[in-house]
Design a protein around this motif. Structure first.
Motif, mmCIF file in Angstrom:
data_model
loop_
_atom_site.group_PDB
_atom_site.id
_atom_site.type_symbol
_atom_site.label_atom_id
_atom_site.label_comp_id
_atom_site.label_asym_id
_atom_site.label_seq_id
_atom_site.Cartn_x
_atom_site.Cartn_y
_atom_site.Cartn_z
ATOM 1 N N SER A 163 67.321 -8.704 -65.671
ATOM 2 C CA SER A 163 67.898 -7.883 -65.128
ATOM 3 C C SER A 163 68.992 -7.994 -66.188
ATOM 4 N N HIS A 164 69.869 -7.481 -66.435
ATOM 5 C CA HIS A 164 71.459 -7.382 -67.013
ATOM 6 C C HIS A 164 71.460 -9.231 -67.489
ATOM 7 N N GLU A 165 71.808 -9.764 -66.234
ATOM 8 C CA GLU A 165 72.540 -11.556 -66.567
ATOM 9 C C GLU A 165 71.036 -11.972 -67.996
ATOM 10 N N GLN A 203 74.245 -1.440 -71.370
ATOM 11 C CA GLN A 203 74.743 -3.071 -71.469
ATOM 12 C C GLN A 203 74.949 -3.803 -72.343
ATOM 13 N N GLN A 233 71.294 -10.885 -70.791
ATOM 14 C CA GLN A 233 72.793 -11.341 -71.530
ATOM 15 C C GLN A 233 72.876 -12.862 -72.528
ATOM 16 N N ILE A 239 70.054 0.220 -71.846
ATOM 17 C CA ILE A 239 70.272 -1.245 -72.382
ATOM 18 C C ILE A 239 71.251 -1.590 -73.582
ATOM 19 N N SER A 251 78.465 -3.125 -73.329
ATOM 20 C CA SER A 251 79.595 -3.594 -72.474
ATOM 21 C C SER A 251 80.455 -5.273 -72.420
#
Length: 230
Positions: A106-108, A21, A111, A18, A24
């Motif tokens: 999810s990463h999305e 992520q 975000q 996490i 990034s």
């Protein structure tokens, strides 16, 4: 300046994933492995967003959120949990949380939630925190741990500086004793309680040059940094 995020996750692998992520995406991330470590980190730095796993050792996410809310009512808090039960979500919101993310996610989705929370509270990451604090005829430089007076100058130790910074945040308000102990030492047992009393005595001595500045005991609760104005 990057938005700073405090991430508290006891699963080491997941915590690193996490954190990577978030990094990034351009965020500055501090990773803590339990609630006590997280609360200490929260009081040692300035964060724009907190992400707390619910199930953590020493202090769970709900307890951590309640402690954070005692010292900061505005910072957004996002809970991470493996549970999706309505009762758990309600408890999270009662503890002061702003949003909930159920594992796995999810990463999305992470975000989106992070961006939404920062936007909701209109975080200005360019805004600088006040580093010089006026205490009567004293000036306290929080960055350099320096307390100055026309007839006095003192370089504080790290713990003295942490305690005084918390008293300044609660200026003319009651600061609960257990909040100071958990924030500075990560625990609130008898022995660290005695240490806190010693540090309070030292700070009182440093502030004794101005009679309008005092640290008062509030019996059974904590302390109050009182600044009286003529």
């Amino acid at each position: 300046m990057k938005a700073k995020i405090l991430l508290c996750e006891d699963d080491t692998s997941l915590g690193f994933i996490i954190a990577d992520q978030l990094k990034s995406l351009g965020y500055d991330v501090h990773l803590a492995s339990d609630g006590k470590e997280g609360f200490k980190a929260f009081n040692e730095d300035h964060f724009h967003l907190c992400i707390f796993d619910v199930m953590m050792p020493k202090k769970d996410g709900f307890m951590l959120a309640r402690d954070v809310r005692k010292v900061n009512a505005d910072v957004p808090i996002l809970f991470l949990t493996a549970k999706s039960m309505t009762e758990d979500k309600i408890e999270g919101f009662k503890a002061g949380g702003d949003d909930y993310l159920t594992k796995p996610f999810s990463h999305e989705e992470l975000q989106f939630r992070v961006k939404a929370l920062l936007k909701r509270v209109n975080v200005d990451v360019e805004e600088e925190e006040e580093h010089l604090v006026k205490l009567g005829s004293y000036t306290y430089d929080k960055d350099n741990y320096m307390l100055t007076h026309p007839e006095f100058e003192k370089k504080l130790t790290k713990k003295e500086a942490q305690i005084l910074a918390m008293l300044c945040k609660f200026k003319n308000q009651v600061l609960p004793r257990e909040i100071v102990l958990n924030a500075v030492w990560g625990q609130d047992d008898y022995f660290v309680g005695r240490s806190l009393d010693v540090f309070i005595t030292k700070l009182r001595k440093y502030l004794s040059q101005d009679q309008k500045v005092s640290i008062e005991n509030v019996h059974g609760i904590g302390f109050k940094l009182e600044i009286t104005h003529e």
